[in-house]
Design a protein around this motif. Structure first.
Motif, short mmCIF file in Angstrom:
data_model
loop_
_atom_site.label_atom_id
_atom_site.label_comp_id
_atom_site.label_asym_id
_atom_site.label_seq_id
_atom_site.Cartn_x
_atom_site.Cartn_y
_atom_site.Cartn_z
N GLY A 63 6.24 -8.27 8.31
CA GLY A 63 5.88 -7.80 6.98
C GLY A 63 4.39 -7.64 6.80
O GLY A 63 3.88 -7.76 5.69
N SER A 64 3.66 -7.35 7.88
CA SER A 64 2.22 -7.21 7.81
C SER A 64 1.82 -5.76 7.54
O SER A 64 2.65 -4.84 7.62
N LEU A 65 0.54 -5.54 7.25
CA LEU A 65 0.04 -4.18 7.07
C LEU A 65 0.26 -3.33 8.32
O LEU A 65 0.60 -2.15 8.23
N LEU A 66 0.08 -3.94 9.48
CA LEU A 66 0.24 -3.21 10.73
C LEU A 66 1.67 -2.71 10.90
O LEU A 66 1.90 -1.63 11.46
N ASP A 67 2.65 -3.46 10.39
CA ASP A 67 4.06 -3.05 10.51
C ASP A 67 4.36 -1.79 9.72
O ASP A 67 5.36 -1.11 9.98
N CYS A 68 3.51 -1.47 8.75
CA CYS A 68 3.70 -0.23 7.98
C CYS A 68 3.47 1.02 8.84
O CYS A 68 3.85 2.12 8.43
N PHE A 69 2.87 0.83 10.01
CA PHE A 69 2.56 1.97 10.87
C PHE A 69 3.39 1.94 12.16
O PHE A 69 3.04 2.60 13.14
N LYS A 70 4.51 1.20 12.13
CA LYS A 70 5.37 1.11 13.30
C LYS A 70 6.74 1.72 13.00
O LYS A 70 7.26 1.59 11.89
N GLY A 71 7.35 2.33 14.00
CA GLY A 71 8.72 2.83 13.90
C GLY A 71 8.92 3.77 12.72
O GLY A 71 8.01 4.54 12.36
N ILE A 117 8.08 8.21 -6.30
CA ILE A 117 8.08 8.21 -4.83
C ILE A 117 7.46 6.92 -4.30
O ILE A 117 7.91 6.35 -3.31
N LEU A 118 6.41 6.45 -4.97
CA LEU A 118 5.71 5.24 -4.56
C LEU A 118 6.63 4.03 -4.50
O LEU A 118 6.51 3.19 -3.61
N THR A 119 7.57 3.94 -5.43
CA THR A 119 8.47 2.77 -5.46
C THR A 119 9.78 3.01 -4.72
O THR A 119 10.47 2.05 -4.39
N GLU A 120 10.13 4.27 -4.44
CA GLU A 120 11.39 4.56 -3.78
C GLU A 120 11.29 4.58 -2.26
O GLU A 120 12.22 4.15 -1.57
N ILE A 128 11.87 -2.81 1.05
CA ILE A 128 11.60 -3.98 0.21
C ILE A 128 10.66 -4.94 0.90
O ILE A 128 9.71 -5.48 0.30
N ARG A 129 10.86 -5.18 2.19
CA ARG A 129 10.05 -6.16 2.92
C ARG A 129 8.59 -5.73 3.03
O ARG A 129 7.70 -6.57 3.12
N LEU A 130 8.35 -4.41 3.04
CA LEU A 130 6.98 -3.91 3.18
C LEU A 130 6.49 -3.24 1.90
O LEU A 130 5.44 -2.59 1.91
N ARG A 131 7.22 -3.44 0.80
CA ARG A 131 6.88 -2.67 -0.41
C ARG A 131 5.46 -2.95 -0.90
O ARG A 131 4.70 -2.03 -1.15
N SER A 132 5.09 -4.21 -1.07
CA SER A 132 3.76 -4.50 -1.62
C SER A 132 2.66 -3.99 -0.70
O SER A 132 1.66 -3.42 -1.16
N SER A 158 2.95 -1.50 1.53
CA SER A 158 2.99 -0.04 1.53
C SER A 158 2.36 0.54 0.27
O SER A 158 1.60 1.52 0.32
N VAL A 159 2.67 -0.07 -0.87
CA VAL A 159 2.09 0.39 -2.13
C VAL A 159 0.57 0.20 -2.10
O VAL A 159 -0.18 1.06 -2.57
N ALA A 160 0.11 -0.90 -1.51
CA ALA A 160 -1.33 -1.15 -1.41
C ALA A 160 -2.02 -0.07 -0.58
O ALA A 160 -3.11 0.40 -0.93
N ILE A 161 -1.39 0.35 0.51
CA ILE A 161 -1.96 1.41 1.34
C ILE A 161 -2.05 2.71 0.53
O ILE A 161 -3.06 3.42 0.58
#
Length: 543
Positions: free
Chosen positions: A298-306, A431-434, A438-442, A444-447
């Motif tokens: 659930g890290s920021l880096l995981d937002c850029f994987k898969g 789109i931002l919330t959809e 869930i695990r990366l929502r906060s 992802s929204v921060a990015i």
């Protein structure tokens, strides 16, 4: 029925959800499918009636966004305020006192620079302590920094105060969309998006109206009072936060299933026959289990994987497209550069902002009938045409002698405000919330919010040099630059923006995990049996 020590025992919904052991996968899936069906079957009026308490609470905590919209407009609006110009400006031949371009740029980017860091930092307490507690603490911190802005003895101190305030305000742009979207069912998401965009416009309109009322004052209080009025919001919002329950999704992720059910009962009417909160919690559990399978962290880096990489691309681009799709400049100051006097500039600013607010309210009802992809892409296309037209109207040699050109530009800016607030303005928040899991929502929204801030930094820093009469003095020709960027944005939307209307969190997870192309999202039929199989595999591997 389950057999325990030779006896048949009936297991209730609540027992399936609140046991300390792993839930039986078949039972959980059956309950979750029931919760998913409830989400799809609710009509708008039914959802509003059942969740009327939740709707009221969400509407009230969204007042926080009014505060964000108000503060973001404060410094740029003051560039055209005579009292502010006299206090912090210097003489420019033929144009009176003007705040130096370097300080316009510094103040213009102050809130957004703070927003970049504040949005990322806020994600950690949001996950550690919950959305509710984090929001309360940030409201208190915002109150503490306002005196630095009100009583600033120099433009340097004022700028520092805006940077610090922006750090705290950046958190609200992550907190409010994330928190609010986790409190209401999917049928109400368009109204939530419209509400957030309306709050931004209301903040801007409030700032425009207050600035106009003080535009004839020569006292320093002409700009100090608008800064001081920011104290009103924490006083109103903090008691509402106390009454608002924690996010049920956050509670489920942290294993607090009974608390999640209690939170839902505070948001909706559990006695309504259309609702079963046990099944709603089961749906949240099932979604969380699936995300645990397809996401490793659930890290920021995981937002850029898969598959999350594509989600992050979308969240970055929606705000990139939005920020360059309207003229990124203080409207009042821009009007002054079109040879409009100060009083009329502020009146026009109020008029344009009022149109934006009206359209933002209308968008909540308009968007329920149309898809995200088609409306967002069309909005970008129309705004691109308007921007290029504003630029061409600046070219005639007789521009300064013929006021009709400036009038046409102003009309087009009003139309652009209407188009923006009917289309891409509110849709960004849908789109931002959809799109995020869930695990990366906060995170992802921060990015996404940081992208918004970075684009704001670029435009707010560059624009004063482009339109300031002491610098490039390009005036309306700056829209050639923004229009060219919007042309690129239109084609990105056409090929890469998916349709997420009427999709639950679980369904959106499935579509991204199975790498469904953007243009097939709308009509794609979810294979629930395959999803059941994947979840059972995940559960077996954890046993």
């Amino acid at each position: 029925m389950e057999t325990i020590e030779g006896k048949d025992v009936e297991i209730s919904h609540r027992e399936v959800l609140t046991t300390n052991h792993e839930p039986k996968t078949d039972q959980l899936i059956d309950e979750a499918l029931g919760g998913n069906a409830i989400e799809h079957d609710l009509s708008t009026l039914e959802a509003l009636r059942i969740y009327k308490r939740g709707v009221a609470l969400v509407a009230l905590i969204t007042l926080t966004i009014i505060m964000r919209g108000y503060d973001a407009s404060v410094a740029p609006t003051f560039f055209a305020l005579p009292a502010f110009q006299n206090r912090f400006g210097h003489p420019v031949p033929g144009h009176g006192n003007q705040v130096a371009a370097r300080w316009q740029s510094a103040l213009g980017v102050s809130t957004t620079v703070g927003q970049v860091f504040g949005s990322f930092v806020a994600t950690y307490p949001m996950e550690w302590y919950g959305r509710r507690k984090t929001l309360a603490v940030y409201l208190l911190l915002t109150s503490a920094v306002i005196p630095m802005q009100v009583f600033a003895p120099s433009i340097q101190v004022l700028t520092a105060g805006e940077y610090i305030g922006g750090f705290f305000l950046g958190a609200y742009q992550v907190l409010i969309p994330t928190y609010s979207s986790e409190l209401l069912p999917i049928i109400l998401r368009p109204y939530l998006a419209g509400l957030i965009n309306t709050a931004y416009n209301a903040g801007g309109l409030l700032m425009a109206g207050i600035s106009y009322s003080f535009s004839h004052w020569n006292s320093e209080w002409a700009y100090k009072i608008p800064f001081a009025l920011q104290w009103v919001w924490p006083v109103i919002i903090l008691p509402i936060v106390y009454l608002t329950p924690e996010s049920p999704w956050w509670l489920v992720r942290n294993g607090k299933l009974e608390e999640a059910r209690v939170a839902l009962s505070k948001l909706g009417d559990e006695n309504d026959p259309r609702i079963n909160f046990d099944r709603t919690v089961a749906m949240m559990q099932k979604t969380d289990l699936f995300e645990q399978k397809v996401e490793t962290g659930g890290s920021l880096l995981d937002c850029f994987k898969g598959p999350s990489r594509y989600r992050t691309e979308i969240l970055i681009m929606i705000f990139f497209c939005q920020d360059f799709a309207v003229s990124p400049v203080s409207a009042a100051y821009f009007y002054e550069q079109l040879n409009i006097d100060v009083t009329k500039s502020f009146r026009l600013n109020i008029g344009g902002t009022s149109i934006g607010l009206f359209c933002a309210i209308a968008a909540a009802f308009f968007l329920r009938y149309f898809g995200r992809r088609s409306v967002y892409t069309s909005g970008i296309g129309v705004l691109c045409v308007i921007q290029m037209t504003v630029g061409f109207l600046q070219l005639p040699p007789s521009y300064n002698q013929n006021g009709n050109f400036a009038t046409a530009q102003i009309v087009l800016l009003f139309i652009a405000s209407a188009v923006y607030n009917l289309t891409i303005g509110p849709l960004c928040y849908s789109i931002l919330t959809e799109v995020p899991s869930i695990r990366l929502r906060s995170k992802s929204v921060a990015i996404s919010i940081a992208t918004d801030a970075v684009c704001g930094i670029v435009t707010n820093f560059v624009t004063p040099y482009l339109i300031n009469p002491g610098e490039a003095n390009a005036r309306g020709k700056v829209d050639f630059l923004w229009g060219g960027i919007s042309f690129f944005s239109f084609w990105w939307c056409f090929f890469r923006l998916p349709e997420t209307k009427h999709r639950t969190v679980e369904e959106i997870d499935y579509l991204f995990e199975n790498r469904v192309p953007a243009r097939r999202f709308k009509g794609y039929v979810i294979d629930e049996e395959q999803l059941r199989h994947n979840l059972e595999e995940n559960h077996d591997s954890r046993a």
